[in-house]
Enzyme design. Sequence first.
Site, PDB file in Angstrom:
ATOM      1  N   LYS A  24       0.734  -1.373  -0.133  1.00  0.00           N
ATOM      2  CA  LYS A  24      -0.009  -0.066  -0.218  1.00  0.00           C
ATOM      3  C   LYS A  24       0.878   1.407   0.043  1.00  0.00           C
ATOM      4  CE  LYS A  24      -4.288  -1.888   0.127  1.00  0.00           C
ATOM      5  NZ  LYS A  24      -5.059  -1.799  -1.063  1.00  0.00           N
ATOM      6  N   SER A  79       1.425  -9.908  -1.020  1.00  0.00           N
ATOM      7  CA  SER A  79       1.413  -8.414  -0.863  1.00  0.00           C
ATOM      8  C   SER A  79       1.248  -7.737   0.412  1.00  0.00           C
ATOM      9  CB  SER A  79      -0.060  -8.029  -1.488  1.00  0.00           C
ATOM     10  OG  SER A  79      -1.169  -8.846  -0.921  1.00  0.00           O
ATOM     11  N   GLU A 108      -9.648   5.842   2.975  1.00  0.00           N
ATOM     12  CA  GLU A 108     -10.507   4.666   3.772  1.00  0.00           C
ATOM     13  C   GLU A 108      -9.635   3.593   3.860  1.00  0.00           C
ATOM     14  OE1 GLU A 108     -10.108   5.205   0.482  1.00  0.00           O
ATOM     15  OE2 GLU A 108      -9.546   3.221  -0.020  1.00  0.00           O
TER      16      GLU A 108
END
Lengths: 271, 394
Positions: free
Chosen positions: B92, B379, B114
């Site tokens: 991220k 990830s 969010e």
Amino acid sequence: MKLAAHTDRIRAAGRKALVPYFTAGYPDDATFLDLLATAADTGCEVVEIGVPFSDPVADGPVIQQTGHAALAAGVTLRRTLELAAAHHATHGTALVIMSYLNPILTMGVDAFADAAAAAGVSGVILPDVPHEESAPLRAPLSRRGLNLVDLVAPTSGAERLEVIAGGSEGFLYLVSLTGVTGSALNTDGGLLEFIADVRRRTTTPCYVGFGVSTPEHARALAPVCDGVVVGSALMRLVRDAAGPDAALGAARRFLTTMNEALNECPEGNAP
Amino acid sequence: MPETPLHRPGRFGPYGGQYVPETVMPCLRELEAAYAAARADPGFEAELQALLCNYSGRPTPLDLAGNLSRDIGTEARIYLKREDLNHTGAHKINNCLGQVLLAVRMGKSRIVAETGAGQHGVATATVCARFGIGCVVYMGQEDMRRQRPNVERMELLGAEVREVTAGSRTLKDATSEAIRDWVTNVADTHYIIGSTVGPHPYPLIVRDFQSVIGREARAQILEHEGRLPTDVVACVGGGSNAAGIFAGFVDDADVRLHGVEAAGSDAGHSLALGLGRPGVLHGSYSYLVQDDDGQVLEAHSIAAGLDYPGVGPEHSYFKDQGRVHYDRVGDADALVAFADLCRLEGIIPALESSHALAYLRRLLAADGPGGDLVVVNLSGRGDKDMHTVMEAAR
């Protein structure tokens, strides 16, 4: 009849339009239809009917709640149009459907346009369809005699205002504030300047909404616009009422007061 | 940052677009312009590269997982792209670093975001701390419960975490609430969307900032093996980690790309591509889990980051084109894969990434479609999921 025919007639008669918003089928089908009748009784000539949606990103807490309750009670776009038709059978109110895009895409744009026209709907507001995405919607609606109402916001800027206001039809919806429905409104110089700026660019009737909730707002806006939309303030009264009769009474008092405030404008039919 | 030939401004085939209130349209224009200017500015790229390297620890390794291959019983060599080793523990931050630089260029003084699993919220809070920018993160009540450590991390990093109690109280509702905040405060606020979703240009920007994963992975596999992989596997919620690694291989026609959606459990699923049909949610037209009336349904996955009823528009396009094979893995298999990687390789994977890992057993089964050289995008790391995993075990 197209929305433009209604809004032009109202303006020509020197009246300012009070446009109440009701969530379809809230708090129940019968009371919703009584609310529409009450609006017509109190002199509202244009009414906005909200189609409940699971993810209403342009709406504040009140309309989120009433929409959520309507959804839970099984209100759909199809049911909304049936209710609209039921009101249209006995009243001449101009009906404007406000819906997020996805329920309409799901029904099919052409099927929706047919069904809405058959139900006596005059116009459509799509809060998540900006001007750039509106072309595939505008043409099918127009073919069935429906106006697609454009929205402009204080953030729009001159270039967008020119394009959007220039092509508007029915009425132009001036979003009064940067925020969601039901936010606190300040009818100060900034808003009046925005309204004046928009009006210089179009002859389409200009209605102001988002946060319009008090007679003071109506009095302040009456001299500078052709109408106002009241949604959250009205739906809050309906939501908080003890029962259907109380809701109808509260709506009648509120709409009467708002209509009086809007049309006591000392300048008469200015500007 | 190279564009894929599939890119067309604003749309991936019919998918994407800008289905948002008028109030934020000028802001999307501003973002498009700022992004175009940034890409043309070598200074921007240099600053981003320095942050990715020195702050986030890139490049992340490409790690051969031999024990996993043996346990599956395959001759195939499996490489893990270790995005879990990024600062804050997931891919991220690649996007957050890029977007916070854009926010600074646009003169924005406040960030909203969010978050589902909390990884994007933590990454956003982290870069906001680094850049001294105020940060508000919207998070569903249910996600705050199951990702408690990430809530505490965000608060420690100076962000305000606002609880969202609407609807399913997960990522979908947090996204709606973040959009409402953005509509209200658009003059001074930049919205850092965490995935390849939302209105144009977000899906494009997020994909581009995540494409560093694919560029690195392609160069690394060539260095380690002297050839391209036969298969690339990534989990897909909104789809940013998948879009990022796929970007490195999408032009290599012989490399098979696999996206793994969350099949959830009897309680529901997040199969936008697998079971949904196209519709509009949160600003773009894409595959969507919805009912017959066009109401968006609540998604379900044990992995909070996959618990979303929509998917990025580029994935919808890849699906229609047949360029990517999309498949599904449920909660139970993801939990098994989670435990397997802990035990076999000493790596605690995120529950999201565990969906991609679980798919390997089907891909690499004796009669499976997989080849002999597979890259899996790991990830994120799974420390955040301990509570969920322990709860599921009970």
